[in-house]
Design an enzyme around this catalytic site. Structure first.
Site, PDB file in Angstrom:
ATOM      1  N   TYR A 132      -6.690  -2.161  -9.146  1.00 40.25           N
ATOM      2  CA  TYR A 132      -6.720  -3.528  -9.284  1.00 40.25           C
ATOM      3  C   TYR A 132      -8.104  -3.968  -9.371  1.00 40.25           C
ATOM      4  O   TYR A 132      -8.408  -5.434  -9.639  1.00 40.25           O
ATOM      5  CB  TYR A 132      -6.054  -4.225  -8.311  1.00 40.25           C
ATOM      6  CG  TYR A 132      -4.270  -4.101  -8.758  1.00 40.25           C
ATOM      7  CD1 TYR A 132      -3.664  -2.792  -8.440  1.00 40.25           C
ATOM      8  CD2 TYR A 132      -3.928  -4.976  -9.186  1.00 40.25           C
ATOM      9  CE1 TYR A 132      -2.456  -2.457  -8.755  1.00 40.25           C
ATOM     10  CE2 TYR A 132      -2.334  -5.004  -9.755  1.00 40.25           C
ATOM     11  CZ  TYR A 132      -1.645  -3.340  -9.374  1.00 40.25           C
ATOM     12  OH  TYR A 132      -0.482  -3.190  -9.813  1.00 40.25           O
TER      13      TYR A 132
ATOM     14  N   LYS B 241       0.414   9.096  -3.064  1.00 37.99           N
ATOM     15  CA  LYS B 241       0.534  10.316  -4.056  1.00 37.99           C
ATOM     16  C   LYS B 241      -0.789  11.121  -3.750  1.00 37.99           C
ATOM     17  O   LYS B 241      -1.420  11.572  -4.558  1.00 37.99           O
ATOM     18  CB  LYS B 241       0.534   9.749  -5.320  1.00 37.99           C
ATOM     19  CG  LYS B 241       1.054  10.763  -6.648  1.00 37.99           C
ATOM     20  CD  LYS B 241       2.464  11.081  -6.579  1.00 37.99           C
ATOM     21  CE  LYS B 241       2.675  12.072  -7.654  1.00 37.99           C
ATOM     22  NZ  LYS B 241       3.910  12.973  -7.323  1.00 37.99           N
TER      23      LYS B 241
ATOM     24  N   ASP C 250       6.754   9.549  -5.111  1.00 38.20           N
ATOM     25  CA  ASP C 250       7.950   9.724  -5.951  1.00 38.20           C
ATOM     26  C   ASP C 250       9.237   9.808  -5.222  1.00 38.20           C
ATOM     27  O   ASP C 250      10.235   9.292  -5.432  1.00 38.20           O
ATOM     28  CB  ASP C 250       7.651  10.818  -7.107  1.00 38.20           C
ATOM     29  CG  ASP C 250       6.936  11.780  -6.491  1.00 38.20           C
ATOM     30  OD1 ASP C 250       6.334  11.627  -5.304  1.00 38.20           O
ATOM     31  OD2 ASP C 250       6.767  12.710  -7.146  1.00 38.20           O
TER      32      ASP C 250
ATOM     33  N   ASP D  93       2.884  -2.366  -5.595  1.00 33.49           N
ATOM     34  CA  ASP D  93       3.374  -3.362  -6.938  1.00 33.49           C
ATOM     35  C   ASP D  93       4.681  -2.576  -7.309  1.00 33.49           C
ATOM     36  O   ASP D  93       5.336  -3.348  -7.479  1.00 33.49           O
ATOM     37  CB  ASP D  93       2.054  -3.178  -7.742  1.00 33.49           C
ATOM     38  CG  ASP D  93       2.388  -4.492  -8.938  1.00 33.49           C
ATOM     39  OD1 ASP D  93       3.241  -4.931  -8.726  1.00 33.49           O
ATOM     40  OD2 ASP D  93       1.555  -4.529  -9.670  1.00 33.49           O
TER      41      ASP D  93
END
Ligand code: NAD
Length: 383
Positions: free
Chosen positions: A136, A203, A246, A270
């Site tokens: 971002y 992740k 995930d 997000d």
């Protein structure tokens, strides 16, 4: 004489105007009733987004920035980011200039909401999203530009990394300092509000030095606390653990009851907010807060839904619930509870806008303005 509480607001672009018109009365009523007549809102209207571009030639004026800074708080509708023309998102820019580093997005099931889950009443998360870093920051270069070529040749000559010439590139910065202050804010919030657990969503198995480091620094910060923060959650302490992103998407669907606060880097937060909103009816009931050390801006998770502009159809509940979060932040707990309970009751009574009605059987949608009026009526009924 009641005390006047000035609150700056941005009504927003697209369907934002409908939402504002439908919500205003409920917000005003909630503060009056919640303070037993001692406080009332005086709105301070601010321009931003397309309306500001039209009137002032800029998406965000200095005057708007200064007024938010002076009050330390604002309620904001959704703003459109024009596509092309090099416009940056005013939403992201506001978070950056006020250093609103913590984004909170509650995902809570209310009786009567449609859900694809068998036990939706188990859904009660708070998504905490780091708001200033990650992709971002907007550090990216288009394929074929001078900057992209310079970057690619730097990678090749200095780092011995060869990428195809037609590659676009982006940088994903995640720093120790920004991660630690965000994690500290979240842990302090969790302790103060008696939450059960904090789960870091990352992740890190793939992005070792960004999301992996985020996880490591989060544990480092948590390790500086003594109980009630623990890594095993024994004896009713605040459990601090982590999940790979995930897996987390699967967990929120299969085992929502196991999770409480989800602590995420910017992009994961997000994605996860919209996915979790789908468990409780969608974006129409997904509020949000962006909080820094000096300023806080409250806004729904959704955007300006331009195709619904002026149709009086959109769901104002996320904006209203964002207002309830704002009241709590300002110390007006009773106004916050009144507003939230009135929204809950309205939905439980089967009064819902099109986005929820279309997921339900035999329910006719009401207009945005009708939903707002019903909420205001229920707040009024408390006395
Ligand atoms: P969006 O959230 O505006 O709308 C996507 C779809 O979700 C809508 O078409 C509608 O079907 C549904 N929806 C959204 N809010 C709803 C509500 N309150 N009630 C019922 N249904 C609702 O996303 P988008 O179309 O990707 O973005 C439109 C514009 O909004 C873009 O310019 C984007 O940049 C901007 N945006 C702003 C914010 C913000 O202000 N914080 C956030 C996201 C997107």
């Amino acid at each position: 004489m009641s005390e006047i509480i000035e609150i700056p607001y941005i009504s927003g672009d697209g369907a934002g105007e409908d939402i504002w018109n439908a919500s205003r009365e409920s917000l005003e009523e909630a503060l009056i009733k919640g303070s037993e007549g001692e406080k009332r809102i005086q709105w301070v209207p601010l321009l931003a987004g397309l309306k500001a571009l039209d009137k002032e030639g800029v998406l965000l004026s200095e005057a708007t920035i200064e007024t938010i800074k002076k009050h330390g708080v604002a309620l904001k509708g959704p703003l459109t980011t024009p596509v092309g023309g090099g416009f940056r998102s005013v939403n992201v820019y506001l978070r950056q200039i006020f250093d609103l580093y913590t984004c909170i997005r509650p995902v809570r099931y209310f009786k009567g909401l449609p859900s694809p889950l068998k036990k939706p009443e188990m859904v009660n998360f708070l998504i905490f999203r780091e708001n200033t870093e990650d992709i971002y920051r907007g550090i990216e270069w288009k394929e074929g530009t001078h900057e992209a070529r310079v970057f690619l040749s730097f990678l090749k000559e200095t780092m011995n990394v060869s990428l195809p010439e037609d590659t676009g590139v982006g940088v994903k910065p995640i720093s120790r300092g920004a991660t630690r202050r965000f994690v500290k804010w979240t842990i302090d919030y969790a302790i103060k509000n008696n939450r059960r657990s904090i789960t870091v969503v990352h992740k890190g198995n793939i992005m070792k030095f960004t999301e992996g480091a985020f996880r490591e620094w989060a544990y480092e910060m948590a390790g500086e606390y003594t109980p009630p923060v623990t890594f095993d959650g024994q004896n009713g302490t605040l459990l601090f653990n982590d999940r790979i992103a995930d897996n987390m998407f699967m967990q929120v669907i299969l085992r929502p009851e196991d999770y409480d606060i989800l602590l995420c880097p910017n992009l994961n937060g997000d994605y996860l907010s919209d996915a979790c909103a789908a468990l409780i009816g969608g974006l129409g009931v997904a509020p949000g807060a962006n909080i820094g050390d000096h300023t806080a801006i409250f806004e729904p998770t959704h955007g300006s839904a331009p195709k619904y502009t002026g149709k009086d159809m959109i769901n104002p509940a996320s904006f209203l619930l964002s207002g309830a979060m704002m009241f709590k932040h300002m110390g007006f707990d009773r106004a916050s509870d009144l507003l939230e309970r009135a929204i809950e009751e309205t939905i439980r009574d089967g009064i819902v806008t099109y986005d929820l009605a279309r997921q339900m059987v035999g329910v006719d949608p009401v207009k945005c303005s009708v939903f707002g009026a019903e909420v205001a009526r229920r707040i009024g009924r408390k006395y």
